[in-house]
Scaffold this active site. Structure first.
Site, PDB file in Angstrom:
ATOM      1  N   LYS A 153       7.925 -37.123  60.994  1.00  0.00           N
ATOM      2  CA  LYS A 153       9.315 -36.641  60.918  1.00  0.00           C
ATOM      3  C   LYS A 153       9.402 -35.305  61.637  1.00  0.00           C
ATOM      4  CE  LYS A 153      13.560 -36.755  59.441  1.00  0.00           C
ATOM      5  NZ  LYS A 153      13.976 -36.368  60.794  1.00  0.00           N
ATOM      6  N   SER A 159      17.425 -33.808  56.255  1.00  0.00           N
ATOM      7  CA  SER A 159      17.119 -35.041  56.983  1.00  0.00           C
ATOM      8  C   SER A 159      16.404 -36.031  56.071  1.00  0.00           C
ATOM      9  CB  SER A 159      16.242 -34.733  58.207  1.00  0.00           C
ATOM     10  OG  SER A 159      17.005 -34.191  59.254  1.00  0.00           O
ATOM     11  N   ASP A 185      17.158 -30.872  67.480  1.00  0.00           N
ATOM     12  CA  ASP A 185      16.550 -29.540  67.557  1.00  0.00           C
ATOM     13  C   ASP A 185      17.356 -28.790  68.614  1.00  0.00           C
ATOM     14  OD1 ASP A 185      13.953 -28.066  66.547  1.00  0.00           O
ATOM     15  OD2 ASP A 185      14.025 -27.627  68.680  1.00  0.00           O
ATOM     16  N   LYS A 207       7.054 -34.220  66.386  1.00  0.00           N
ATOM     17  CA  LYS A 207       8.035 -33.469  67.178  1.00  0.00           C
ATOM     18  C   LYS A 207       8.158 -34.126  68.541  1.00  0.00           C
ATOM     19  CE  LYS A 207      10.690 -29.830  66.554  1.00  0.00           C
ATOM     20  NZ  LYS A 207      11.416 -29.515  65.320  1.00  0.00           N
TER      21      LYS A 207
END
Length: 452
Positions: A92, A383, A168, A128
């Site tokens: 995640k 999230s 992001d 990421k």
């Protein structure tokens, strides 16, 4: 730098194998300095080579992204996804679109994400992703085509129980919508594979506000526990003018503070009467304009152009500092200026915005320091709550999500604080507390699951 031979060797090998990745090595050094304390108490960490396994990603994916601009010209960018650690749940972590994105930055963000996700107590591993694509100046159609091209490669590596990306820097609701639409089209399924989605197609209320609100909830709990104080009547410096900064400013002012600064890549605003958050939203979210537009509309505001990379937001007399822009935006000189001007607490809304030397300076001078892996975990926490709602096919109210977020952030503070006290470091050293608390859960899961 390190006391134990095991940690020295781990870091030396890391330097040799990742010599051209300064951001990644910086993050690893900071984490390893904290973890020496637990390594000394637990020989099973060295026996199971946990640090080596923890620092090496389970999978690193790099791919080409070819797309057409509005002139029908072929453009080529580089895409990344690091699936770092899945010991406590599916990978995640967000996707970042920015010209600075490279392997080092993606790996540092992924490494931090492991600990951040662990601290939320939700079952999420660390990952990421991103690209060196710059969304600034691009039309909606160009951004859509880029997102579709990006997802055409990424889709094969992700899924609701495998890897759940989010937004992001450079990836907001618009970009997540395009990414989700392409995933759904290719896979022919409607699942919660991305978070930060629009409310019409599985998004969560309070997700937009979550990181900014979360850093304030963390800061408020730290002030209450360690100083018996609150935001009420405090003066605050915030850097950044993106999503995190805007909602950190909003929540800080709701809690009774006056926020006097914000910034973007070109300069910063000092507004002694307090940032007008509605005007800031209009400038940055609606017009997508520079802060010069804010200064034109607000008579009390002073606009300062950045020169030689200076960080002017940290030169004012404030009680609280919330760096919410990007990595390494607050250096040792900035830290000295803040301490000289009476700052009491520094909590990070961005990922690793404070250099290691600056972080140590805050801790050594008795300033409460909340690292990003703890203080800015509100975004990924919400999230995680969006993932829960998607799995259960239901939707919670804003108040329900906000209350859960507040509870998670307060819990993260107490976990970091209690761990710092347990391991005998300074009470204000929430960096060490957060690193050990986040790592211990992942470490135990890795040992229990065997070698892989």
């Amino acid at each position: 730098m390190f006391r134990t031979e095991y940690v020295k060797k781990v870091y030396a090998d890391l330097q040799k194998n990742n010599a051209n990745e300064p951001e990644f090595l910086q993050a690893a050094q900071e984490i390893l300095e904290s973890l020496e304390l637990i390594v000394e108490k637990r020989p099973d960490i060295e026996q199971n080579r946990i640090l080596e396994r923890f620092l090496e990603p389970e999978r690193f994916i790099q791919f080409r992204v070819a797309w057409l601009n509005d002139k029908n010209e072929v453009q080529v960018n580089r895409g990344y996804r690091v699936q770092y650690n899945s010991a406590i749940g599916p990978y995640k972590g967000g996707i970042r679109f920015h010209p600075s994105v490279n392997a080092s930055i993606i790996k540092f963000l992924g490494l931090e994400q492991i600990l951040k996700n662990s601290l939320t107590t939700l079952p999420m591993g660390g990952g990421k992703g991103g690209s060196n694509f710059d969304p600034k100046g691009k039309s909606d159609a160009e951004i859509m085509r880029f997102c579709q091209a990006f997802m055409t490669e990424l889709y094969r590596h992700i899924g609701p129980d495998t890897d759940v990306p989010a937004g992001d820097i450079g990836v907001g609701g618009r970009e997540v919508g395009y990414l989700f639409g392409q995933y759904k089209r290719i896979r022919d399924e409607f699942t919660g594979t991305l978070t930060g989605k629009g409310l019409a197609f599985g998004g969560s209320l309070a997700r937009t506000q979550a990181t900014g609100y979360g850093v304030c909830y963390f800061t408020q709990e730290a002030l209450k526990t360690m100083k018996g104080e609150t935001f009420q009547g405090k003066t605050v410096a915030v850097s950044g003018a993106g999503n995190v900064a805007i909602y950190a400013i909003e929540k800080a002012q709701q809690l009774g503070a006056k926020v006097v600064t914000c910034s973007d890549s070109n300069g910063w605003i000092y507004d002694p009467e307090g940032i007008d958050v509605e005007l800031l939203k209009e400038v940055k979210e609606v017009k997508r304009a520079r802060l010069t537009e804010y200064a034109k509309e607000r008579k009390s505001a002073e606009y300062h152009e950045k020169k030689n990379g200076e960080h002017g937001v940290w030169n004012y007399k404030v009680d609280i500092a919330l760096p919410c822009a990007t990595q390494n935006e607050l250096n040792l000189d900035d830290a000295k200026a803040l301490v000289k001007n009476g700052v009491q607490i520094v909590c990070e809304g961005a990922n690793m915005p404070t250099t290691l030397e600056a972080a140590h300076y805050f801790i050594d001078n008795g300033i409460i320091y909340g690292p990003g892996k703890a203080a800015n975990a509100g975004g990924v926490a919400t999230s995680g709550l969006e993932m829960c709602q998607n799995s259960a096919r239901l939707s919670w109210t804003f108040e329900e999500v906000d209350a859960k977020l507040k509870g998670i952030m307060e819990g993260i503070f107490h976990n970091a604080h209690d761990t710092a006290v347990k391991y005998g470091v300074k009470e204000n050293d929430l960096l060490t507390g957060a690193n050990i608390a986040g790592f211990e859960k992942v470490c135990n899961a890795m040992i229990a699951e065997g070698v892989f």
